[in-house]
Scaffold this motif. Structure first.
Motif, PDB file in Angstrom:
ATOM      1  N   ASP A  37     -16.988   3.275  -4.048  1.00  8.70           N
ATOM      2  CA  ASP A  37     -16.201   2.559  -3.044  1.00  8.70           C
ATOM      3  C   ASP A  37     -14.997   3.375  -2.599  1.00  8.70           C
ATOM      4  O   ASP A  37     -14.679   3.436  -1.406  1.00  8.70           O
ATOM      5  N   THR A  38     -14.335   3.999  -3.552  1.00  4.41           N
ATOM      6  CA  THR A  38     -13.162   4.811  -3.221  1.00  4.41           C
ATOM      7  C   THR A  38     -13.565   6.004  -2.368  1.00  4.41           C
ATOM      8  O   THR A  38     -12.879   6.346  -1.400  1.00  4.41           O
ATOM      9  N   GLN A  67      -2.757   7.663   2.566  1.00  3.78           N
ATOM     10  CA  GLN A  67      -3.738   6.885   1.819  1.00  3.78           C
ATOM     11  C   GLN A  67      -4.937   7.727   1.406  1.00  3.78           C
ATOM     12  O   GLN A  67      -5.392   7.631   0.262  1.00  3.78           O
ATOM     13  N   TYR A  68      -5.467   8.568   2.300  1.00 10.25           N
ATOM     14  CA  TYR A  68      -6.630   9.347   1.877  1.00 10.25           C
ATOM     15  C   TYR A  68      -6.252  10.427   0.872  1.00 10.25           C
ATOM     16  O   TYR A  68      -7.054  10.785   0.006  1.00 10.25           O
ATOM     17  N   GLU A  69      -5.033  10.951   0.933  1.00  7.70           N
ATOM     18  CA  GLU A  69      -4.610  11.923  -0.080  1.00  7.70           C
ATOM     19  C   GLU A  69      -4.513  11.255  -1.456  1.00  7.70           C
ATOM     20  O   GLU A  69      -4.908  11.844  -2.464  1.00  7.70           O
ATOM     21  N   ASP A  70      -4.010  10.027  -1.503  1.00  8.98           N
ATOM     22  CA  ASP A  70      -3.970   9.290  -2.763  1.00  8.98           C
ATOM     23  C   ASP A  70      -5.386   9.041  -3.279  1.00  8.98           C
ATOM     24  O   ASP A  70      -5.660   9.208  -4.470  1.00  8.98           O
ATOM     25  N   MET A  71      -6.285   8.651  -2.393  1.00 13.47           N
ATOM     26  CA  MET A  71      -7.666   8.383  -2.818  1.00 13.47           C
ATOM     27  C   MET A  71      -8.365   9.643  -3.306  1.00 13.47           C
ATOM     28  O   MET A  71      -9.192   9.572  -4.216  1.00 13.47           O
ATOM     29  N   ASN A 122      -9.981  -1.800   1.428  1.00 15.66           N
ATOM     30  CA  ASN A 122      -9.031  -1.838   0.315  1.00 15.66           C
ATOM     31  C   ASN A 122      -9.140  -3.151  -0.455  1.00 15.66           C
ATOM     32  O   ASN A 122      -9.041  -3.157  -1.689  1.00 15.66           O
ATOM     33  N   GLU A 123      -9.372  -4.242   0.248  1.00 16.51           N
ATOM     34  CA  GLU A 123      -9.522  -5.530  -0.437  1.00 16.51           C
ATOM     35  C   GLU A 123     -10.821  -5.590  -1.234  1.00 16.51           C
ATOM     36  O   GLU A 123     -10.851  -6.162  -2.325  1.00 16.51           O
ATOM     37  N   ILE A 124     -11.882  -5.000  -0.728  1.00 14.59           N
ATOM     38  CA  ILE A 124     -13.131  -4.908  -1.493  1.00 14.59           C
ATOM     39  C   ILE A 124     -12.873  -4.156  -2.790  1.00 14.59           C
ATOM     40  O   ILE A 124     -13.289  -4.587  -3.874  1.00 14.59           O
ATOM     41  N   CYS A 125     -12.185  -3.030  -2.686  1.00  9.74           N
ATOM     42  CA  CYS A 125     -11.880  -2.241  -3.885  1.00  9.74           C
ATOM     43  C   CYS A 125     -11.069  -3.057  -4.888  1.00  9.74           C
ATOM     44  O   CYS A 125     -11.378  -3.066  -6.082  1.00  9.74           O
ATOM     45  N   SER A 126     -10.059  -3.763  -4.417  1.00 11.25           N
ATOM     46  CA  SER A 126      -9.219  -4.572  -5.312  1.00 11.25           C
ATOM     47  C   SER A 126     -10.040  -5.623  -6.039  1.00 11.25           C
ATOM     48  O   SER A 126      -9.908  -5.786  -7.260  1.00 11.25           O
ATOM     49  N   ARG A 127     -10.876  -6.340  -5.302  1.00 13.22           N
ATOM     50  CA  ARG A 127     -11.686  -7.400  -5.924  1.00 13.22           C
ATOM     51  C   ARG A 127     -12.629  -6.840  -6.979  1.00 13.22           C
ATOM     52  O   ARG A 127     -12.735  -7.382  -8.085  1.00 13.22           O
ATOM     53  N   ILE A 152      -5.770  -1.017  -8.543  1.00 10.87           N
ATOM     54  CA  ILE A 152      -5.674  -2.313  -7.858  1.00 10.87           C
ATOM     55  C   ILE A 152      -4.355  -2.375  -7.093  1.00 10.87           C
ATOM     56  O   ILE A 152      -4.325  -2.736  -5.917  1.00 10.87           O
ATOM     57  N   GLY A 153      -3.276  -2.023  -7.760  1.00 11.74           N
ATOM     58  CA  GLY A 153      -1.964  -2.061  -7.112  1.00 11.74           C
ATOM     59  C   GLY A 153      -1.900  -1.182  -5.888  1.00 11.74           C
ATOM     60  O   GLY A 153      -1.325  -1.568  -4.859  1.00 11.74           O
ATOM     61  N   GLN A 154      -2.495   0.001  -5.961  1.00  7.25           N
ATOM     62  CA  GLN A 154      -2.472   0.910  -4.815  1.00  7.25           C
ATOM     63  C   GLN A 154      -3.293   0.358  -3.659  1.00  7.25           C
ATOM     64  O   GLN A 154      -2.867   0.411  -2.509  1.00  7.25           O
ATOM     65  N   HIS A 155      -4.473  -0.189  -3.943  1.00  8.60           N
ATOM     66  CA  HIS A 155      -5.294  -0.752  -2.867  1.00  8.60           C
ATOM     67  C   HIS A 155      -4.621  -1.967  -2.237  1.00  8.60           C
ATOM     68  O   HIS A 155      -4.702  -2.160  -1.022  1.00  8.60           O
ATOM     69  N   GLU A 156      -3.954  -2.776  -3.061  1.00 14.04           N
ATOM     70  CA  GLU A 156      -3.237  -3.931  -2.505  1.00 14.04           C
ATOM     71  C   GLU A 156      -2.084  -3.481  -1.610  1.00 14.04           C
ATOM     72  O   GLU A 156      -1.853  -4.060  -0.549  1.00 14.04           O
TER      73      GLU A 156
END
Length: 167
Positions: A37-38, A67-71, A122-127, A152-156
């Motif tokens: 997913d990421t 965001q993509y650099e973090d991912m 991002n919400e899919i990833c968090s869930r 989770i915190g980063q995706h939120e």
């Protein structure tokens, strides 16, 4: 003659971390889903970064880059965690697409559609990560639980920042 050193290939390895093999295998599955997913969200975010146009160009271009650099870092960390608990990490788009819930974008959406897709991703990833954290907690794998909780915190946060652009 083939060099035997170069004939090594990744396989499952036995570990003695205090987490049973079956539990580690299940966690590797959850981590593989998180990795997939990421990775797909990374590709989508970077593609939108390249192609966004309109009045929000500069802010969305900068935000998606962060965001993509973090991912990119998260992708490496997730794959290495799969290896650390003893299993090969998936490493192809085919493997990722088999287990991912984030869908790829093959067209050219509007800026608003791009933002909404990134919020959704991002919400899919968090869930999904919440389920994986529960499983890691259940089997006592605190390292995996900690890693996934941080994600989770980063995706939120990503979703919040993107939603703010739609407000």
């Amino acid at each position: 003659m083939k060099d035997p050193i170069l004939q090594s290939k990744p396989e499952e390895v036995e570990t003695h971390s205090g987490v049973a093999r079956e539990d580690r295998r299940d966690l590797a599955g959850y981590l593989s889903e998180a990795l997939a997913d990421t990775y797909l969200l990374y590709v989508k975010t970077q593609g939108f970064h390249w192609n966004v146009v309109g009045p929000l160009f500069y802010s969305l271009h900068k935000l998606t880059e962060e965001q993509y650099e973090d991912m990119a870092e998260a992708i490496d960390t997730l794959a290495e965690r799969i290896r650390a608990i003893g299993f090969p990490a998936p490493s192809s788009f085919h493997q990722f697409k088999l287990v991912a819930s984030v869908e790829e974008e093959t067209g050219m959406p509007t800026a608003e559609q791009m933002i909404q897709q990134l919020v959704d991703g991002n919400e899919i990833c968090s869930r999904k990560l919440r389920k994986a954290v529960s499983e890691a907690d259940r089997v006592g794998d605190v390292k995996t639980a900690d890693l996934l909780t941080e994600r989770i915190g980063q995706h939120e946060e990503n979703a919040w920042m993107l939603r703010a652009l739609l407000a």
